[in-house]
Design a protein around this motif. Structure first.
Motif, PDB file in Angstrom:
ATOM      1  N   ARG A 294     -16.497   0.505  -9.720  1.00 10.27           N
ATOM      2  CA  ARG A 294     -14.696   0.018  -8.428  1.00 10.27           C
ATOM      3  C   ARG A 294     -13.746   1.009  -8.826  1.00 10.27           C
ATOM      4  O   ARG A 294     -13.024   0.742  -9.958  1.00 10.27           O
ATOM      5  CB  ARG A 294     -14.252  -1.319  -9.002  1.00 10.27           C
ATOM      6  CG  ARG A 294     -13.292  -1.291  -7.928  1.00 10.27           C
ATOM      7  CD  ARG A 294     -13.981  -1.604  -6.660  1.00 10.27           C
ATOM      8  NE  ARG A 294     -12.923  -2.533  -5.522  1.00 10.27           N
ATOM      9  CZ  ARG A 294     -12.839  -3.257  -5.126  1.00 10.27           C
ATOM     10  NH1 ARG A 294     -12.957  -4.729  -5.619  1.00 10.27           N
ATOM     11  NH2 ARG A 294     -11.317  -4.088  -4.934  1.00 10.27           N
ATOM     12  N   GLN A 296     -11.079   3.526  -8.426  1.00  6.94           N
ATOM     13  CA  GLN A 296      -9.349   2.546  -8.327  1.00  6.94           C
ATOM     14  C   GLN A 296      -8.027   4.139  -8.819  1.00  6.94           C
ATOM     15  O   GLN A 296      -8.211   5.460  -8.564  1.00  6.94           O
ATOM     16  CB  GLN A 296      -8.412   1.880  -9.787  1.00  6.94           C
ATOM     17  CG  GLN A 296      -8.326   2.487 -10.956  1.00  6.94           C
ATOM     18  CD  GLN A 296      -7.780   1.361 -11.830  1.00  6.94           C
ATOM     19  OE1 GLN A 296      -7.587   0.329 -11.527  1.00  6.94           O
ATOM     20  NE2 GLN A 296      -7.587   2.475 -13.424  1.00  6.94           N
ATOM     21  N   ALA A 297      -7.365   4.201  -7.225  1.00 11.60           N
ATOM     22  CA  ALA A 297      -6.342   5.205  -6.995  1.00 11.60           C
ATOM     23  C   ALA A 297      -5.857   5.242  -8.532  1.00 11.60           C
ATOM     24  O   ALA A 297      -5.109   4.295  -9.002  1.00 11.60           O
ATOM     25  CB  ALA A 297      -6.038   4.694  -6.516  1.00 11.60           C
ATOM     26  N   ASN A 299      -2.225   8.031  -9.928  1.00  5.15           N
ATOM     27  CA  ASN A 299      -2.059   9.480  -9.710  1.00  5.15           C
ATOM     28  C   ASN A 299      -1.258  10.822 -10.044  1.00  5.15           C
ATOM     29  O   ASN A 299      -2.028  10.532 -11.817  1.00  5.15           O
ATOM     30  CB  ASN A 299      -0.227   8.731  -9.915  1.00  5.15           C
ATOM     31  CG  ASN A 299       0.351   8.009  -8.853  1.00  5.15           C
ATOM     32  OD1 ASN A 299      -0.147   7.951  -7.365  1.00  5.15           O
ATOM     33  ND2 ASN A 299       1.295   7.291  -8.975  1.00  5.15           N
ATOM     34  N   ARG A 324     -10.924   3.737  -3.232  1.00  5.40           N
ATOM     35  CA  ARG A 324     -10.100   2.673  -2.174  1.00  5.40           C
ATOM     36  C   ARG A 324      -8.171   2.755  -2.629  1.00  5.40           C
ATOM     37  O   ARG A 324      -7.896   2.404  -3.601  1.00  5.40           O
ATOM     38  CB  ARG A 324     -10.204   1.272  -2.014  1.00  5.40           C
ATOM     39  CG  ARG A 324      -9.165  -0.015  -1.853  1.00  5.40           C
ATOM     40  CD  ARG A 324     -10.007  -1.563  -1.426  1.00  5.40           C
ATOM     41  NE  ARG A 324     -11.451  -1.302  -0.740  1.00  5.40           N
ATOM     42  CZ  ARG A 324     -12.435  -2.376  -1.429  1.00  5.40           C
ATOM     43  NH1 ARG A 324     -11.761  -3.678  -1.528  1.00  5.40           N
ATOM     44  NH2 ARG A 324     -13.404  -1.783  -0.298  1.00  5.40           N
ATOM     45  N   GLY A 325      -7.322   2.804  -2.103  1.00 10.05           N
ATOM     46  CA  GLY A 325      -5.941   2.755  -2.489  1.00 10.05           C
ATOM     47  C   GLY A 325      -4.736   3.746  -2.397  1.00 10.05           C
ATOM     48  O   GLY A 325      -5.478   4.974  -1.659  1.00 10.05           O
ATOM     49  N   THR A 326      -3.998   3.380  -2.878  1.00  3.26           N
ATOM     50  CA  THR A 326      -3.328   4.847  -2.865  1.00  3.26           C
ATOM     51  C   THR A 326      -2.587   6.222  -3.520  1.00  3.26           C
ATOM     52  O   THR A 326      -2.335   5.739  -4.099  1.00  3.26           O
ATOM     53  CB  THR A 326      -1.730   5.098  -1.626  1.00  3.26           C
ATOM     54  OG1 THR A 326      -2.455   3.863  -0.932  1.00  3.26           O
ATOM     55  CG2 THR A 326      -0.844   6.020  -1.622  1.00  3.26           C
ATOM     56  N   SER A 327      -3.353   7.127  -3.154  1.00  3.91           N
ATOM     57  CA  SER A 327      -3.031   8.076  -4.613  1.00  3.91           C
ATOM     58  C   SER A 327      -1.703   9.562  -4.160  1.00  3.91           C
ATOM     59  O   SER A 327      -2.036   9.901  -2.950  1.00  3.91           O
ATOM     60  CB  SER A 327      -4.585   9.083  -5.100  1.00  3.91           C
ATOM     61  OG  SER A 327      -5.149   8.061  -5.915  1.00  3.91           O
ATOM     62  N   THR A 360      -4.413   8.112   1.145  1.00  5.75           N
ATOM     63  CA  THR A 360      -4.871   6.975   1.480  1.00  5.75           C
ATOM     64  C   THR A 360      -6.671   7.262   1.405  1.00  5.75           C
ATOM     65  O   THR A 360      -7.669   7.802   1.765  1.00  5.75           O
ATOM     66  CB  THR A 360      -4.284   6.242   2.076  1.00  5.75           C
ATOM     67  OG1 THR A 360      -3.593   6.595   2.055  1.00  5.75           O
ATOM     68  CG2 THR A 360      -5.065   4.806   2.637  1.00  5.75           C
ATOM     69  N   GLY A 361      -7.227   6.002   0.831  1.00  8.20           N
ATOM     70  CA  GLY A 361      -8.675   6.164   0.535  1.00  8.20           C
ATOM     71  C   GLY A 361      -9.346   6.131   1.780  1.00  8.20           C
ATOM     72  O   GLY A 361      -8.623   5.478   2.698  1.00  8.20           O
TER      73      GLY A 361
END
Length: 429
Positions: A294, A296-297, A299, A324-327, A360-361
């Motif tokens: 799984r 994850q986003a 930075n 999924r999520g925002t980077s 954003t994924g």
């Protein structure tokens, strides 16, 4: 009729298997330029067969170098005399790395005339630090209509503090100071692996250079260099590309012919994403495992070595477009955005604000896209491998400047990649 190279990729298949990393183009190019400093024959192993390498060899040939390939990645190069200090501007303008010839010719011949370097045009890439360093060392530098004339009136000596970290500027200053009776101290130098490899090559031929890999490099001039034999380091950028591709496809790939110490920033960021990275104890291989993970986003800030490489910023952007999520991506070196519009065509959700990208994924889908430079092309390949459906990538010649036979080498990993020549319509008046 004219033709164009295309990559056709059926995406959605996890990469799996073993991949041998090619030699480093970015390390090999300045080493080939550095062969001008000796009148003796040099054998260089680990030279990738790429269009940029061929271009530099053509330029060196006009200067007086003769070369012969003695293996897939090995060549003998010999420059018994310098025939000209002004290589053809049309060739120099095709290759950014050609500018290191300024320092090499200044060292060997005491003079160089060079036009503006070329290369990928993804961002402004100034050369002022190269010229300031040479002036500080005692060279006379003049410019006329975009061409540079550099003369060494006496052995170069003195100190220069680079105003910013520059790989090419550090290399040019080192090359210029190798031959002669003076001593040059350079501060705030790039610690990049390509600088270290070039210095190791020069020292193997008898140069007197200390401090490579640190912020301060001292070059004590020597009368001449001998011939020799040298092995170029593996390509950490190709290794990073394959690591990111394995993660984007949720696959498992073992990379061989790497130096894991050169990949610390990439490995650390992928671990943060949630990928398992296993390094071989001897530092020459690593495994990337993203199966059933799984992700994850995260930075990312691209910066100078040993930080996360700017060349891989577009490619990790492709990976994060599947997570999924925002980077948030930042690049402190270049503004690399030529890939963004094309990734958006594949369904990527990327917003630009100055030098910041907000990713954003999303689910990527195959479509027809165009590469604009080497690394944007690699980003599109990674995105296409991860996307559902068929992608067609145009302008493959950009990829061929940085990745050798990529389609053929990806196929054993389970990638469905084909290299096609498409006929282009004739232009109409």
């Amino acid at each position: 009729m004219p033709s164009e190279s295309l990559l056709v990729i059926q995406g959605g298949q996890p990469l799996h298997g073993e991949f041998v990393i090619q030699p480093s183009k970015n390390a090999a190019l300045p080493i080939l330029a550095a062969t001008l400093l000796t009148r003796h024959s040099v054998t260089v192993h680990g030279v990738p067969q790429l269009s940029d390498v061929y271009t530099l060899l053509r330029i060196l040939g006009t200067i007086g170098a003769r070369h012969a390939w003695i293996g897939p990645h090995s060549l003998v190069i010999h420059t018994p005399e310098i025939l000209t200090v002004q290589p053809p501007a049309e060739l120099v303008g095709q290759l950014r790395a050609s500018f290191t010839l300024l320092g090499a010719l200044l060292s060997r011949a005491g003079e160089a005339r060079l036009g503006q370097p070329g290369g990928c045009t993804f961002s402004q890439r100034p050369i002022d630090q190269h010229l300031k360093a040479l002036r500080a060392m005692g060279a006379r530098v003049s410019e006329n209509n975009g061409a540079f004339h550099v003369v060494r009136p006496a052995p170069l000596s003195g100190n220069y503090l680079f105003e910013l970290l520059t790989v090419g500027g550090t290399q040019n200053a080192i090359l210029a100071a190798v031959l002669g009776e003076g001593q040059v101290v350079l501060e705030n130098c790039s610690t990049d692996t390509d600088v270290v490899d070039m210095v190791n090559f020069l020292n193997a031929l008898g140069a007197d250079i200390h401090g490579a890999g640190t912020a301060t490099i001292t070059v004590s001039g020597v009368k001449e260099l001998r011939g020799g034999e040298y092995h170029v380091i593996p390509d950490r950028l190709e290794a990073g590309t394959l690591m990111l591709a394995a993660a984007a496809t949720r696959g498992q790939v073992t990379l061989t012919n790497v130096r894991t110490a050169h990949l610390r920033a990439v490995s650390a960021k992928l671990r943060e994403v949630g990928v398992t990275i296993t390094e071989h104890p001897d530092g020459t291989a690593l495994s990337v495992d993203a199966r059933q993970h799984r992700l994850q986003a995260v930075n990312v800030t691209a910066t100078e070595y040993p930080g996360f490489p700017t060349d891989l910023q577009p490619i990790i952007g492709a990976l994060l477009s599947t997570v999924r999520g925002t980077s948030i991506l930042m690049d402190r070196i270049y503004t690399r955005t030529t890939h963004v519009a094309e990734l958006r065509r594949m369904g990527a959700q990327i917003e630009l604000a100055d030098h910041v990208m907000v990713v954003t994924g999303a689910s990527l889908r195959g479509t027809r896209v165009k590469a604009a430079d080497i690394r944007s092309g690699a980003a599109l390949v990674v995105a296409a491998l991860a996307a559902q459906g068929e992608s067609v990538i145009e302008n493959v010649h950009f990829l061929q400047r940085g990745y050798e036979d990529l389609a053929a080498r990806l196929t054993p990993l389970g990638a469905q990649v084909q290299h096609h020549e498409a006929t282009l319509p004739l232009a109409m008046d």
